[in-house]
Write an enzyme that holds these catalytic residues in place. Structure first.
Site, PDB file in Angstrom:
ATOM      1  N   SER A  21       7.158   3.788   7.710  1.00 32.16           N
ATOM      2  CA  SER A  21       6.490   4.931   7.072  1.00 32.16           C
ATOM      3  C   SER A  21       6.322   6.056   8.068  1.00 32.16           C
ATOM      4  CB  SER A  21       5.116   4.473   6.581  1.00 32.16           C
ATOM      5  OG  SER A  21       4.341   5.581   6.180  1.00 32.16           O
ATOM      6  N   TYR A  73      -3.299   0.235   8.213  1.00 28.10           N
ATOM      7  CA  TYR A  73      -1.995   0.168   7.533  1.00 28.10           C
ATOM      8  C   TYR A  73      -0.896   0.722   8.441  1.00 28.10           C
ATOM      9  CZ  TYR A  73       1.840   1.747   4.534  1.00 28.10           C
ATOM     10  OH  TYR A  73       3.091   2.008   4.007  1.00 28.10           O
ATOM     11  N   LYS A  94       2.627  -1.075  10.381  1.00 24.90           N
ATOM     12  CA  LYS A  94       4.017  -0.601  10.375  1.00 24.90           C
ATOM     13  C   LYS A  94       4.523  -0.392  11.811  1.00 24.90           C
ATOM     14  CE  LYS A  94       4.642  -0.526   5.945  1.00 24.90           C
ATOM     15  NZ  LYS A  94       5.582  -1.455   5.307  1.00 24.90           N
TER      16      LYS A  94
HETATM   17  P1  NAD Z   1       4.607  -1.621  -4.044  1.00 24.20           P
HETATM   18  O1  NAD Z   1       3.257  -2.192  -3.830  1.00 24.20           O
HETATM   19  O2  NAD Z   1       4.917  -1.018  -5.365  1.00 24.20           O
HETATM   20  O3  NAD Z   1       5.726  -2.698  -3.692  1.00 24.20           O
HETATM   21  C1  NAD Z   1       5.548  -3.717  -2.730  1.00 24.20           C
HETATM   22  C2  NAD Z   1       5.984  -5.023  -3.359  1.00 24.20           C
HETATM   23  O4  NAD Z   1       5.827  -6.069  -2.404  1.00 24.20           O
HETATM   24  C3  NAD Z   1       5.148  -5.398  -4.581  1.00 24.20           C
HETATM   25  O5  NAD Z   1       6.005  -5.763  -5.639  1.00 24.20           O
HETATM   26  C4  NAD Z   1       4.310  -6.586  -4.097  1.00 24.20           C
HETATM   27  O6  NAD Z   1       3.999  -7.476  -5.155  1.00 24.20           O
HETATM   28  C5  NAD Z   1       5.218  -7.195  -3.043  1.00 24.20           C
HETATM   29  N1  NAD Z   1       4.555  -7.961  -1.983  1.00 24.20           N
HETATM   30  C6  NAD Z   1       3.501  -7.579  -1.217  1.00 24.20           C
HETATM   31  N2  NAD Z   1       3.198  -8.537  -0.342  1.00 24.20           N
HETATM   32  C7  NAD Z   1       4.090  -9.538  -0.533  1.00 24.20           C
HETATM   33  C8  NAD Z   1       4.281 -10.802   0.070  1.00 24.20           C
HETATM   34  N3  NAD Z   1       3.479 -11.249   1.050  1.00 24.20           N
HETATM   35  N4  NAD Z   1       5.302 -11.582  -0.355  1.00 24.20           N
HETATM   36  C9  NAD Z   1       6.117 -11.170  -1.364  1.00 24.20           C
HETATM   37  N5  NAD Z   1       5.950  -9.997  -1.991  1.00 24.20           N
HETATM   38  C10 NAD Z   1       4.957  -9.184  -1.573  1.00 24.20           C
HETATM   39  O7  NAD Z   1       4.835  -0.529  -2.891  1.00 24.20           O
HETATM   40  P2  NAD Z   1       6.011   0.524  -2.710  1.00 24.20           P
HETATM   41  O8  NAD Z   1       5.427   1.871  -2.861  1.00 24.20           O
HETATM   42  O9  NAD Z   1       7.179   0.140  -3.506  1.00 24.20           O
HETATM   43  O10 NAD Z   1       6.313   0.319  -1.165  1.00 24.20           O
HETATM   44  C11 NAD Z   1       7.353  -0.517  -0.701  1.00 24.20           C
HETATM   45  C12 NAD Z   1       7.329  -0.514   0.816  1.00 24.20           C
HETATM   46  O11 NAD Z   1       7.452   0.820   1.290  1.00 24.20           O
HETATM   47  C13 NAD Z   1       6.042  -1.054   1.445  1.00 24.20           C
HETATM   48  O12 NAD Z   1       6.403  -1.766   2.597  1.00 24.20           O
HETATM   49  C14 NAD Z   1       5.277   0.196   1.805  1.00 24.20           C
HETATM   50  O13 NAD Z   1       4.394  -0.038   2.869  1.00 24.20           O
HETATM   51  C15 NAD Z   1       6.398   1.130   2.196  1.00 24.20           C
HETATM   52  N6  NAD Z   1       6.077   2.566   2.071  1.00 24.20           N
HETATM   53  C16 NAD Z   1       5.703   3.070   0.854  1.00 24.20           C
HETATM   54  C17 NAD Z   1       5.404   4.434   0.742  1.00 24.20           C
HETATM   55  C18 NAD Z   1       4.995   5.032  -0.572  1.00 24.20           C
HETATM   56  O14 NAD Z   1       4.613   6.197  -0.599  1.00 24.20           O
HETATM   57  N7  NAD Z   1       5.069   4.338  -1.694  1.00 24.20           N
HETATM   58  C19 NAD Z   1       5.492   5.265   1.881  1.00 24.20           C
HETATM   59  C20 NAD Z   1       5.889   4.712   3.089  1.00 24.20           C
HETATM   60  C21 NAD Z   1       6.184   3.353   3.177  1.00 24.20           C
HETATM   61  C1  UD1 Z   2      -0.858   8.932   2.340  1.00 22.31           C
HETATM   62  C2  UD1 Z   2      -1.296   7.993   3.426  1.00 22.31           C
HETATM   63  C3  UD1 Z   2      -0.072   7.636   4.270  1.00 22.31           C
HETATM   64  C4  UD1 Z   2       1.029   7.043   3.381  1.00 22.31           C
HETATM   65  C5  UD1 Z   2       1.371   8.052   2.279  1.00 22.31           C
HETATM   66  C6  UD1 Z   2       2.413   7.564   1.323  1.00 22.31           C
HETATM   67  C7  UD1 Z   2      -3.649   8.616   3.870  1.00 22.31           C
HETATM   68  C8  UD1 Z   2      -4.596   9.197   4.865  1.00 22.31           C
HETATM   69  N1  UD1 Z   2      -2.326   8.612   4.239  1.00 22.31           N
HETATM   70  O1  UD1 Z   2      -0.354  10.051   2.962  1.00 22.31           O
HETATM   71  O2  UD1 Z   2      -0.419   6.705   5.257  1.00 22.31           O
HETATM   72  O3  UD1 Z   2       2.198   6.779   4.146  1.00 22.31           O
HETATM   73  O4  UD1 Z   2       0.171   8.341   1.561  1.00 22.31           O
HETATM   74  O5  UD1 Z   2       1.933   6.442   0.624  1.00 22.31           O
HETATM   75  O6  UD1 Z   2      -4.041   8.128   2.833  1.00 22.31           O
HETATM   76  N2  UD1 Z   2      -4.396  14.956  -2.090  1.00 22.31           N
HETATM   77  C9  UD1 Z   2      -5.274  15.646  -2.894  1.00 22.31           C
HETATM   78  N3  UD1 Z   2      -5.890  14.974  -3.923  1.00 22.31           N
HETATM   79  C10 UD1 Z   2      -5.639  13.654  -4.202  1.00 22.31           C
HETATM   80  C11 UD1 Z   2      -4.730  12.952  -3.366  1.00 22.31           C
HETATM   81  C12 UD1 Z   2      -4.131  13.632  -2.309  1.00 22.31           C
HETATM   82  O7  UD1 Z   2      -5.517  16.832  -2.685  1.00 22.31           O
HETATM   83  O8  UD1 Z   2      -6.238  13.099  -5.134  1.00 22.31           O
HETATM   84  C13 UD1 Z   2      -3.687  15.683  -1.006  1.00 22.31           C
HETATM   85  C14 UD1 Z   2      -3.862  15.089   0.384  1.00 22.31           C
HETATM   86  O9  UD1 Z   2      -4.985  15.633   1.016  1.00 22.31           O
HETATM   87  C15 UD1 Z   2      -2.532  15.486   1.040  1.00 22.31           C
HETATM   88  C16 UD1 Z   2      -1.527  15.490  -0.114  1.00 22.31           C
HETATM   89  O10 UD1 Z   2      -2.307  15.600  -1.300  1.00 22.31           O
HETATM   90  O11 UD1 Z   2      -2.623  16.799   1.535  1.00 22.31           O
HETATM   91  C17 UD1 Z   2      -0.699  14.221  -0.185  1.00 22.31           C
HETATM   92  O12 UD1 Z   2      -1.566  13.091  -0.211  1.00 22.31           O
HETATM   93  P1  UD1 Z   2      -1.017  11.600  -0.439  1.00 22.31           P
HETATM   94  O13 UD1 Z   2      -0.161  11.567  -1.645  1.00 22.31           O
HETATM   95  O14 UD1 Z   2      -2.178  10.674  -0.377  1.00 22.31           O
HETATM   96  O15 UD1 Z   2      -0.029  11.356   0.797  1.00 22.31           O
HETATM   97  P2  UD1 Z   2      -0.290  11.472   2.390  1.00 22.31           P
HETATM   98  O16 UD1 Z   2      -1.567  12.137   2.684  1.00 22.31           O
HETATM   99  O17 UD1 Z   2       0.923  12.049   2.998  1.00 22.31           O
END
Ligand code: NAD
Ligand code: UD1
Length: 355
Positions: free
Chosen positions: A139, A163, A167
């Site tokens: 991330s 979190y 990572k």
């Molecule tokens: P998500 O929660 O929708 O998907 C994660 C999946 O992993 C889920 O289906 C959950 O049931 C499964 N899981 C969790 N722990 C497990 C375990 N111990 N064994 C087997 N399955 C398990 O999340 P996502 O948004 O799809 O994210 C996927 C990956 O990307 C994660 O590693 C997350 O940290 C990373 N990531 C997500 C974002 C984002 O904005 N969504 C941003 C940066 C990184």
């Molecule tokens: C958040 C996480 C980051 C994670 C990323 C993607 C925090 C501090 N950081 O980041 O670790 O990798 O999500 O999952 O939570 N905002 C609003 N109102 C809301 C929600 C968000 O104004 O209800 C604003 C935030 O202040 C920010 C922007 O929207 O400026 C994006 O927020 P968000 O979607 O939570 O993503 P990140 O802050 O980038």
């Protein structure tokens, strides 16, 4: 190392966490790019119904197993079964993690156990089975406060919450493991802010409970489940004072995984650890995203400006040029399309996936 698939067979990829938001979109991309995914998921934050939708989109069988990455015996059996079938796992795509930043501060042990111990168990099982290729969901949060923008892969790693530490720790573990195992290849993908949904509207983000992130909260407000959006601060050093992020379409992000698997399977021995930013390289403010969403959906999103969210940074966007050059990947879809596709999913599935 396990024997590669026989001629004519599609390379089989284990997708840990494949039933989640990014996982489901990635499965579609893998099938479209000639891979055969096998999902392992404990469904702690997802639903098997999401996988049926992936099957509907792709027309492919898409195998799935319920299980936990912390269960070494189950992993051994799965790798062995695939080898016995003559279609061994060639690469693991590791998306399985807990991901709520706020919750990670109140339940740090659960986060370290799931995300760090889980990865150790997975790596041990991979080594036992001779599976030597891994693509890991990292991330942008590993960077913490920017030294300068855009973020580049060589910038300081200094996360600011548990979190983010999980990572960064996994990245360090992979670096050390790659140094000890020159034939192992690990590719870390540092995602910026994935939003939107597959253009079919059949799969999308289905947060459990109140969403933490901006885009799902905008959609929740638009369907009337929240009275208004809280905008966390309008006094940042940004053009309109609200926070700026690098939003990318989840289908572009999904394609980044197919490219990363191509790269991992090609070997790259000698430089066997790598990390890539996956973003567009463009920043969008909270109010710009709200406007784009209103324009594309035709629905008004009421908002109120509140205090800054603790721990937030004002601006973050990627330098994605390394992924452009080395993986041949670019995030081409616009913010307007992210809004259109996200809304298409949300309005057709106001309560998410069926139980
Ligand atoms: P998500 O929660 O929708 O998907 C994660 C999946 O992993 C889920 O289906 C959950 O049931 C499964 N899981 C969790 N722990 C497990 C375990 N111990 N064994 C087997 N399955 C398990 O999340 P996502 O948004 O799809 O994210 C996927 C990956 O990307 C994660 O590693 C997350 O940290 C990373 N990531 C997500 C974002 C984002 O904005 N969504 C941003 C940066 C990184
Ligand atoms: C958040 C996480 C980051 C994670 C990323 C993607 C925090 C501090 N950081 O980041 O670790 O990798 O999500 O999952 O939570 N905002 C609003 N109102 C809301 C929600 C968000 O104004 O209800 C604003 C935030 O202040 C920010 C922007 O929207 O400026 C994006 O927020 P968000 O979607 O939570 O993503 P990140 O802050 O980038």
């Amino acid at each position: 190392m396990s024997e590669p698939a026989q001629a004519g067979q599609l390379p089989r990829i284990l997708v840990a966490g494949g039933a989640g938001f990014i996982g489901t979109h990635t499965l579609v991309s893998l099938v479209q790019n000639g891979y055969r995914p096998l999902v392992l998921d404990n469904f702690s934050n997802s639903s098997p119904a999401a996988l049926d939708r992936v099957r509907q989109i792709t027309g492919a069988e898409v195998e799935a197993v319920r299980g936990d990455i912390r269960d070494g015996n189950a992993l051994d059996q799965l790798f062995q079964r695939c080898a016995d079938e003559g279609a061994p796992i060639e690469c693991v795509l590791h998306l399985a993690a807990l991901k709520a930043v706020g919750e990670s501060s109140t339940k740090p042990l659960e986060y370290y156990d799931n995300n760090v111990t889980g990865t150790l168990r997975l790596l041990e099982a991979m080594l036992r089975a001779g599976v030597m290729r891994l693509v890991f969901s990292s991330s942008a949060t590993v960077y913490g406060e920017p030294e300068s923008l855009p973020f580049q892969e060589r910038h300081r790693i200094a996360p600011t919450n548990p979190y983010g530490h999980t990572k960064a720790m996994v990245e360090q573990i992979l670096r050390d493991f790659c140094a000890a195992q020159p034939r192992f290849v690990a590719v870390c993908l540092r995602y910026f802010n994935p939003i939107g949904a597959h253009e079919s509207g059949l799969i999308g983000e289905d947060p459990r409970g109140e969403p933490n992130n901006l885009f799902p909260y905008i959609m929740r407000t638009a369907i009337g489940k929240a009275p208004f959006l809280r905008v966390f601060g309008n006094d940042y050093q940004t053009p309109d004072g609200t926070g700026v992020r690098d939003y990318l379409h989840v289908s572009d992000l999904a394609d980044g995984h197919s490219k990363a698997i191509d790269f991992a399977l090609a070997g790259n021995e000698g430089a066997n650890f790598s990390a890539f930013n996956l973003g567009t390289g463009r920043g969008t403010s909270v109010l710009e995203l709200v406007s784009a969403f209103e324009r594309e959906s035709g629905v008004r999103v009421p908002y109120q400006v509140t205090a800054r969210r603790p721990g937030d940074i004002g601006e973050a966007w990627a330098d994605p040029s390394l992924a452009n050059q080395v993986l041949g990947w670019t995030a081409g879809r616009s913010v307007d399309q992210m809004c259109r596709d996200g809304w298409n999913w949300q309005k057709n599935n106001p309560d998410g996936y069926p139980e």
